[in-house]
Scaffold this motif. Structure first.
Motif, PDB file in Angstrom:
ATOM      1  N   PHE A   1       0.567  -7.844   1.985  1.00 42.26           N
ATOM      2  CA  PHE A   1       0.385  -6.179   1.524  1.00 42.26           C
ATOM      3  C   PHE A   1       0.135  -5.204   2.478  1.00 42.26           C
ATOM      4  O   PHE A   1      -0.873  -4.568   2.540  1.00 42.26           O
TER       5      PHE A   1
ATOM      6  N   GLY B   1       3.810  -4.627  -4.804  1.00 44.80           N
ATOM      7  CA  GLY B   1       3.083  -5.145  -5.894  1.00 44.80           C
ATOM      8  C   GLY B   1       3.340  -6.476  -6.098  1.00 44.80           C
ATOM      9  O   GLY B   1       4.506  -7.092  -6.093  1.00 44.80           O
ATOM     10  N   GLU B   2       2.338  -7.451  -6.557  1.00 40.41           N
ATOM     11  CA  GLU B   2       2.562  -8.991  -6.878  1.00 40.41           C
ATOM     12  C   GLU B   2       3.558  -9.198  -8.103  1.00 40.41           C
ATOM     13  O   GLU B   2       4.436 -10.196  -7.710  1.00 40.41           O
TER      14      GLU B   2
ATOM     15  N   GLN C   1       5.858  -9.034  -3.906  1.00 37.66           N
ATOM     16  CA  GLN C   1       5.310  -8.946  -2.740  1.00 37.66           C
ATOM     17  C   GLN C   1       4.130  -9.734  -2.346  1.00 37.66           C
ATOM     18  O   GLN C   1       3.305 -10.125  -3.130  1.00 37.66           O
ATOM     19  N   THR C   2       4.425 -10.400  -1.131  1.00 38.94           N
ATOM     20  CA  THR C   2       3.231 -11.581  -0.749  1.00 38.94           C
ATOM     21  C   THR C   2       2.357 -11.035   0.540  1.00 38.94           C
ATOM     22  O   THR C   2       1.279 -11.624   0.653  1.00 38.94           O
TER      23      THR C   2
ATOM     24  N   GLU D   1      -0.608  -0.359   1.801  1.00 41.01           N
ATOM     25  CA  GLU D   1      -0.142  -1.665   1.150  1.00 41.01           C
ATOM     26  C   GLU D   1       1.402  -1.589   0.515  1.00 41.01           C
ATOM     27  O   GLU D   1       2.081  -2.460   0.626  1.00 41.01           O
ATOM     28  N   THR D   2       1.591  -0.091   0.084  1.00 37.23           N
ATOM     29  CA  THR D   2       2.903  -0.295  -0.668  1.00 37.23           C
ATOM     30  C   THR D   2       3.493   1.149  -0.386  1.00 37.23           C
ATOM     31  O   THR D   2       2.839   1.967   0.178  1.00 37.23           O
TER      32      THR D   2
END
Ligand code: AMP
Ligand code: ZN
Length: 143
Positions: free
Chosen positions: A96, A88-89, A93-94, A48-49
């Motif tokens: 993930f 992260g939102e 970030q859209t 994700e990140t």
């Protein structure tokens, strides 16, 4: 991750405009460019990140970011370019599935990546430095 649109791009279940790919990394055109020539680079393996991507996939991604940046410069000659990666939102970030943006830039293009500045109170910067440095030390002990 079956629902992840970037995993679907990796598996060619969704179309994309691929610039380059190898075993671990894909570079492709952003479909809604901040500026024309906007490129995305991502590891093929889902993460994700920055927090959960492996160092190997990150290193492979950054090697591709370097190569694609040089190609963008040679081919499009932007006056500048930004390499951006959101986590992260709250950061905006859209999608993930970790990815790096490479965005051609020119002076006054209105792309908002400038921030205002906070001011540390006395001792505050040291407080942050010590907390982060201690967390880093603890991390290297567990590896
Ligand atoms: P981020 O806000 O950092 O998560 O960026 C996600 C980026 O993915 C945005 O710049 C979108 O324009 C881009 N994007 C979303 N779907 C696609 C797609 N199917 N193909 C290419 N780029 C996409
Ligand atoms: Zn994914």
């Amino acid at each position: 991750m079956s629902a992840c649109i970037f995993c679907k791009i990796v598996k060619k279940e969704l179309p994309s405009s691929i610039i380059a790919e190898d075993e671990n990394v894909l570079a492709f055109m952003d479909i809604m460019p901040a500026r024309k020539g906007h490129i995305l680079v991502m590891p093929k393996r889902h993460a994700e990140t920055m927090l959960d991507v492996s160092e190997e996939d990150l290193a492979a991604s950054m090697r591709m970011v370097k190569r694609v940046s040089v190609a963008l410069q040679e081919a499009v000659h932007p006056p500048g370019f930004s390499v951006v990666q959101l986590n992260g939102e709250a950061s905006g970030q859209t999608v993930f599935h970790i990815h790096f943006h490479i965005i051609p830039r020119k002076t006054g293009d209105g792309i908002a990546m400038k921030w205002s500045h906070e001011t540390y109170l006395a001792g505050e910067m040291e407080h942050y430095r010590v907390k982060i440095a201690e967390a880093l030390k603890a991390q290297s002990k567990t590896r």
